[in-house]
Design an enzyme around this catalytic site. Structure first.
Site, PDB file in Angstrom:
ATOM      1  N   GLY A  55       2.713  33.398  15.302  1.00 21.96           N
ATOM      2  CA  GLY A  55       2.220  34.096  14.121  1.00 21.96           C
ATOM      3  C   GLY A  55       1.753  33.103  13.077  1.00 21.96           C
ATOM      4  O   GLY A  55       1.402  31.962  13.389  1.00 21.96           O
ATOM      5  N   SER A  56       1.764  33.545  11.831  1.00 21.07           N
ATOM      6  CA  SER A  56       1.152  32.741  10.770  1.00 21.07           C
ATOM      7  C   SER A  56       2.100  31.629  10.284  1.00 21.07           C
ATOM      8  O   SER A  56       3.323  31.774  10.343  1.00 21.07           O
ATOM      9  CB  SER A  56       0.789  33.656   9.594  1.00 21.07           C
ATOM     10  OG  SER A  56       1.956  34.306   9.152  1.00 21.07           O
ATOM     11  N   GLU A  81       4.616  28.964  17.306  1.00 20.59           N
ATOM     12  CA  GLU A  81       3.200  28.796  17.663  1.00 20.59           C
ATOM     13  C   GLU A  81       2.402  29.370  16.497  1.00 20.59           C
ATOM     14  O   GLU A  81       2.305  30.591  16.349  1.00 20.59           O
ATOM     15  CB  GLU A  81       2.889  29.557  18.960  1.00 20.59           C
ATOM     16  CG  GLU A  81       3.673  29.099  20.165  1.00 20.59           C
ATOM     17  CD  GLU A  81       3.249  27.730  20.689  1.00 20.59           C
ATOM     18  OE1 GLU A  81       2.115  27.292  20.379  1.00 20.59           O
ATOM     19  OE2 GLU A  81       4.047  27.101  21.389  1.00 20.59           O
ATOM     20  N   LEU A  82       1.846  28.495  15.652  1.00 16.41           N
ATOM     21  CA  LEU A  82       1.276  28.961  14.380  1.00 16.41           C
ATOM     22  C   LEU A  82      -0.250  28.776  14.339  1.00 16.41           C
ATOM     23  O   LEU A  82      -0.882  28.676  15.374  1.00 16.41           O
ATOM     24  CB  LEU A  82       1.986  28.233  13.229  1.00 16.41           C
ATOM     25  CG  LEU A  82       3.533  28.241  13.310  1.00 16.41           C
ATOM     26  CD1 LEU A  82       4.145  27.427  12.188  1.00 16.41           C
ATOM     27  CD2 LEU A  82       4.090  29.649  13.334  1.00 16.41           C
ATOM     28  N   CYS A  89      -6.107  31.912  17.148  1.00 12.86           N
ATOM     29  CA  CYS A  89      -5.503  30.767  16.461  1.00 12.86           C
ATOM     30  C   CYS A  89      -6.313  29.491  16.652  1.00 12.86           C
ATOM     31  O   CYS A  89      -6.204  28.567  15.855  1.00 12.86           O
ATOM     32  CB  CYS A  89      -4.075  30.574  16.924  1.00 12.86           C
ATOM     33  SG  CYS A  89      -3.935  30.574  18.708  1.00 12.86           S
ATOM     34  N   GLU A 127      -6.449  28.382   7.019  1.00 15.61           N
ATOM     35  CA  GLU A 127      -6.894  29.134   8.202  1.00 15.61           C
ATOM     36  C   GLU A 127      -7.543  30.430   7.724  1.00 15.61           C
ATOM     37  O   GLU A 127      -6.863  31.285   7.150  1.00 15.61           O
ATOM     38  CB  GLU A 127      -5.690  29.449   9.091  1.00 15.61           C
ATOM     39  CG  GLU A 127      -6.062  30.240  10.320  1.00 15.61           C
ATOM     40  CD  GLU A 127      -4.866  30.672  11.155  1.00 15.61           C
ATOM     41  OE1 GLU A 127      -3.827  31.044  10.588  1.00 15.61           O
ATOM     42  OE2 GLU A 127      -4.988  30.657  12.390  1.00 15.61           O
TER      43      GLU A 127
END
Ligand code: NAP
Length: 476
Positions: free
Chosen positions: A229-230, A249-250, A283, A377
């Site tokens: 996610g963020s 996992e960003l 991502c 991002e």
């Protein structure tokens, strides 16, 4: 047509008092309702996962492998239905939804192969003083109950990247998918039960991250959190999770460097895909393109031409390239960031328009490193073209980011390729393709604010197992 879904707890489909409505992101029609997990249902899910762990961790690896292999075949058999659900609940154009389903088939297949390859290694004990009579080796054991929290943008394959390796090494899971896109995960749960997964080995609960997600993160009965996610939520999870194992996992603001030696046509086509596929809500979407000054004008004009040809419309139409963003609020945020950049001197070469939740593919130039559209991002179909003269400068600019997931370099010069490999601090460098490339068996994950730990079946299994050392002392 709207369908009533239930939560998966202890191998049964369980209803709840509150309801969450899931909408088609293109036309806003209701496509399903899901029970909202309250504290009582949550407790049941945790207890069931504890029981499920005892069952699954005792299965021999060839049986866990068989379940995963069967799950892979069942996903393939249900390809059409899964594709439709992803296209509707995530608003993902059907061609990309289908590609996601095909990847999930592979993800489970790779996991079924890896399930049979989990092992430790021997340790040369006689290397230490007094170790002459000792023999040592380590084994890998599943960590226990895993809390998995997944994002909206790949509601099948990113869930697969958590469930498949967890099952391969014998962990049970309590999964909380994104509230905006929980239906695909629940369908996957059905297929895993059909594949023969032990009762309680997978529990799927649905509810807001701020409550249900937070319960998982702070629960002492959970041994590991695997989160995609963020970055802000990832940071919060790390702070609140205590001594649990955590993989994060960003996000990223992926750079791509275009050297003048590249094969220009192929490079431009791939960069258009990498910038705009699924409206940039990937991502590893390209956000910054550094182009050598000698080919900048040609690159920009061909890139704009190809961008103009992208078809905007209903994700369920096979010809659609660009559908809605996940919410109108997200499209408005992208619009604001672009407007702010324009106020500070950026130029819009194409796009910059919004109709409801559809944000048009947007190409910017004359951007500055401190602008949000470059520095953060954007997670929207917005890309900036930046000219460079010296390749080393491009490497330095690509590396100038708080994130570090993947980078792409297009060049025929092997020395430049390796200058980029060495110079950009990221989890992966893709040479002669876009940073958006990912194969499901490769180690995948970031450094800096892009996260901690790696996914990709073999590597996720390493994260999801504990090493136990065994030392044997051989008496006289
Ligand atoms: P998000 O808002 O961070 O949400 C991700 C998940 O976390 C959702 O299930 C969400 O629940 C939950 N959550 C939210 N707040 C929480 C909290 N305080 N505690 C525990 N859980 C919480 O991310 P998103 O908008 O769905 O996804 C987009 C982001 O994911 C982007 O930054 C993207 O780059 C990143 N991403 C990374 C990868 C990778 O592999 N590196 C892959 C895909 C996406 P709710 O749905 O209820 O809010």
């Amino acid at each position: 047509m709207s369908e009533e879904y239930k939560l998966l707890i202890g191998g049964k489909w369980v209803d709840g008092e509150g309801k969450i409505e899931v909408k088609n992101k293109y036309n806003n029609q209701k496509i399903g309702t899901v029970p909202l997990t309250d504290r009582k249902l949550y407790e049941k899910a945790i207890e069931s996962a504890q029981d499920g762990f005892h069952l699954l961790s005792k299965l021999p690896s060839y049986k866990r492998s068989e379940i995963l292999e069967k799950a892979s075949s069942l996903i393939e058999k249900n390809q059409e239905n899964l594709t439709k659900i992803i296209a509707q609940e995530a608003g993902k154009p059907v061609k990309f939804s289908l590609a996601e389903v095909k990847r999930a088939v592979q993800t489970f297949k790779f996991a079924s192969e890896q399930a049979k390859q989990i092992h430790g290694e021997t340790v040369p004990m006689d290397a230490a003083l007094g170790g002459e009579k000792r023999i040592g080796f380590f084994m890998r054991f599943p960590v226990g109950v895993i809390g998995a929290i997944s994002p909206f943008n790949f509601p099948l394959n990113l869930v697969a990247h958590k469930l498949a390796p967890a099952i391969a090494c014998g962990n049970s899971v309590v999964l909380k998918p994104a509230t905006l896109t929980p239906l695909t995960a629940l369908k996957l749960g059905e297929l895993l039960l059909e594949a023969g997964l032990s009762e309680g080995a997978l529990n799927i609960i649905v509810g807001p991250g701020s409550t249900v997600g937070n319960w998982l993160v702070t629960d002492q009965r959970i041994q590991m959190i695997t989160f995609t996610g963020s970055p802000p939520v990832g940071k919060e999870i790390k702070q609140k999770s205590g001594l649990k194992k955590v993989t994060l996992e960003l996000g990223n603001n992926s750079p791509c460097i275009i050297d003048k030696s590249c094969v220009l046509n192929l490079t431009i086509s791939r960069c258009v895909v990498g910038s705009f596929a699924y409206s940039g809500q990937v991502c590893i979407s390209i956000q910054r393109i550094y182009v050598h000054k000698d080919i900048f004008d040609k690159f920009a004009s061909d890139f704009l031409e190809k961008t103009k040809n992208l078809k905007i419309g209903d994700p369920q139409d096979e010809n659609t390239d660009i559908g809605p963003m996940i919410t109108e609020g997200e499209a408005m945020r992208a619009e604001e960031w672009v407007e702010e950049a324009v106020k500070d001197g950026a130029k819009i070469l194409i796009g910059g328009e919004r109709v409801g939740s559809v944000y048009y593919p947007t190409v910017l130039t004359d951007v500055k490193p401190e602008m949000k559209v470059v520095r953060l991002e954007i997670f929207a179909p917005v890309v900036s073209l930046i000219s460079f003269d010296d390749f080393s400068d491009a490497v330095r600019m690509a590396d100038d980011s708080i994130y570090g997931l993947q980078a792409g370099i297009f060049t025929k010069d092997i020395n430049k390729a390796f200058e980029a490999v060495k110079g950009i601090k990221v989890g992966g460098v893709i040479i002669n393709d876009i940073p958006t490339y990912r194969a499901d068996q490769m180690p995948y994950g970031g450094v800096k604010e892009s996260g901690i730990g790696r996914e990709g079946l073999k590597y996720a299994i390493e994260e999801m197992t504990d090493i136990k050392m065994v030392v044997i002392n051989l008496p006289e």
